[in-house]
Scaffold this active site. Structure first.
Site, short mmCIF file in Angstrom:
data_model
loop_
_atom_site.label_atom_id
_atom_site.label_comp_id
_atom_site.label_asym_id
_atom_site.label_seq_id
_atom_site.Cartn_x
_atom_site.Cartn_y
_atom_site.Cartn_z
N SER A 1 0.82 -1.21 0.00
CA SER A 1 0.00 0.00 0.00
C SER A 1 0.85 1.27 0.00
CB SER A 1 -0.93 0.00 1.21
OG SER A 1 -0.17 -0.13 2.39
N ASP B 1 -3.30 6.02 12.29
CA ASP B 1 -2.50 5.28 11.30
C ASP B 1 -1.18 6.04 11.12
OD1 ASP B 1 -1.26 4.35 8.99
OD2 ASP B 1 -3.11 4.21 7.81
N HIS C 1 0.76 5.00 6.89
CA HIS C 1 0.48 5.60 5.58
C HIS C 1 0.62 7.12 5.64
CE1 HIS C 1 -1.49 1.60 5.55
NE2 HIS C 1 -0.91 1.57 4.36
#
Ligand code: NAG
Ligand code: NAG
Ligand code: NAG
Ligand code: NAG
Ligand code: NAG
Length: 430
Positions: free
Chosen positions: A162, A406, A409
């Site tokens: 990702s 998070d 990311h």
């Protein structure tokens, strides 16, 4: 070296390349050297690389030939050269409210809701105003026209997890404004996302393969597996979808970080009795890296294509790493880490060592994008709590944002645009 200098000298080099007379070329070089007062060697390096396969040049006894023979063939797509001795990955972040961000979040429809931070209520935009400044030179400005022209009739692909997808989307967003509305589209099916540039007969693609090799986490949507297993020497499983790519960008790191050991499957996932061995994570990772190099050697033509490998993307899970009181993470961070020696506990130096070792032994050129250190300063640039959540949050979580932030990311626009500026620099000015 200023960006303008890169561009002006490269434009002249292009003209010189088509000139039938070496004299004209030399005249240009001397002219440019006087005009820009640059180190002559820095300018000389490039044209002789361009002539390296020219037999007329080889038989002449100009003194410049010594330089030419020392240099290898030019890399495909190169139009210039980064200043001699300048490591573009070593430098610092500079505040730049004039030229950043390079696009607006709301302007780029391709950003997945997992990384649209403003749309999910991030109160500040501080993270959008930083520009990477190498110590020894300046990065060339990202030129969307040049990138698009280069991609004409070509296929570019990002392969990995990702984080590589984030970099892929960032590149699409950097180009988006320069492509008319009806001349582009994005489609995803299974592991492959394809952004099509109709007028250019070109595609920029992303292929989900978090380990590069076959694994039990290969489903592009349902892959949140705790007990991860990778099948030994299985790169062709995914690699068969990567053929005929002209510009390739690989990454793999985060998914290997399950502990000190990693499970490797010797046989096949279909075997009733699975033959699994646990090896040191570094050894498992090395096996994957070697598979990648082997695949590149077998499937990509170094005269026509380029391959990049992106190093580990750091996370910011523990505030003690950067000397703050315990219990914080990337949540509510709006400033960068100023300590130039900061590394953090999330990225293993031993993995960097494996990357260095495998890439340095590679017979085929794979350009290393060493984004780890420069990204490690950016505790402020993560999506934190400002993203679409996978599942509804519990009241306990909501009461304690640190618990669900998070810190892996990155928001777009943001840090990953810089990764693409570095890719741009290494592609055109290696
Ligand atoms: C990546 O860059 C950092 C900072 O410049 C440096 O310390 C590190 O050694 C580099 N890694 C490799 C493998 O070259
Ligand atoms: C960008 O690249 C194009 C194509 O090579 C070139 O014509 C143009 O001058 C460049 N733009 C800038 C601002 O350097
Ligand atoms: C489009 O690009 C592909 C390579 O990606 C090439 O084989 C094909 O001939 C191109 N088509 C046109 C119409 O230029
Ligand atoms: C690349 O080009 C050189 C010189 O033209 C040639 O000797 C070499 O075989 C080519 N390599 C490949 C893989 O085609
Ligand atoms: C965010 O951090 C600032 C200090 O940097 C602090 O004053 C504030 O209370 C924090 N906000 C939250 C919601 O934690």
């Amino acid at each position: 070296m200023k960006p303008e200098t890169y561009l002006s000298s490269s434009a002249i080099l292009k003209r010189a390349r088509f000139s039938p007379y070496l004299f004209t070329l030399l005249a240009f070089i001397v002219f440019v050297a006087i005009l820009y007062g640059e180190d002559l060697n820095c300018i000389l390096g490039q044209p002789f690389q361009l002539y390296s396969s020219d037999s007329e040049q080889q038989s002449s006894n100009q003194p410049i030939l010594r330089i030419e023979k020392k240099n290898k063939r030019p890399l495909p797509f190169a139009i210039g050269k980064t200043k001699e001795g300048c490591d573009v990955f070593g430098g610092g972040w500079v505040r730049d409210e004039l030229n950043r961000p390079l696009y607006e979040e709301s302007e780029c429809p391709y950003i997945q809701p997992q990384i649209t931070c403003q749309a999910h209520g991030r109160p500040d935009r501080e993270y959008q105003y930083w520009r990477w400044q190498p110590h020894g030179c300046s990065l060339p400005s990202f030129n969307a026209t040049l990138m698009l022209e280069t991609l004409r009739g070509k296929r570019m692909m990002f392969v990995g997890d990702s984080l590589n997808r984030g970099m892929y989307i960032s590149l699409v967003c950097l180009l988006h404004r320069s492509i008319p509305k009806n001349a582009k589209s994005m489609k995803t099916s299974d592991s492959l996302t394809v952004f099509t540039l109709k007028d250019y007969n070109a595609t920029i693609e992303f292929y989900w393969a978090p380990f590069l090799l076959e694994s039990n986490s290969d489903n592009a949507v349902v892959h949140r597996i705790q007990d991860r297993i990778v099948r030994k020497n299985s790169i062709t499983k995914h690699g068969k979808f990567w053929k005929n790519v002209d510009i390739m960008v690989f990454n793999t790191y985060l998914w290997w970080m399950t502990g000190l050991k990693f499970k490797i499957l010797q046989g096949s996932f279909e075997d009733e009795e699975k033959d699994i061995v646990e090896v040191a994570t570094e050894d498992a990772y090395r096996m994957a890296m070697k598979n990648m190099v082997k695949w590149v050697k077998k499937n990509m033509d170094p005269n026509k294509s380029r391959v990049f490998f992106v190093s580990m993307s750091p996370s910011h899970q523990k505030s003690v790493d950067w000397g703050e009181e315990e219990g914080r993470n990337c949540y509510n961070q709006t400033t960068i880490i100023e300590d130039p020696n900061y590394w953090g506990s999330d990225c293993r130096k031993s993995i960097m060592q494996v990357i260095r070792e495998v890439l340095s032994k590679s017979e085929v050129p794979i350009t290393f994008l060493n984004i780890t250190q420069l990204s490690s300063y950016r505790r402020d640039a993560h999506t934190s709590i400002y993203k679409k959540q996978w599942s509804p949050l519990t009241p306990e979580q909501l009461a304690n944002p640190v618990s669900y932030a998070d810190c892996v990311h990155w928001c777009l626009p943001g840090l990953q645009d810089t990764w693409n500026e570095l890719l741009f620099a290494k592609l055109f000015y290696p």
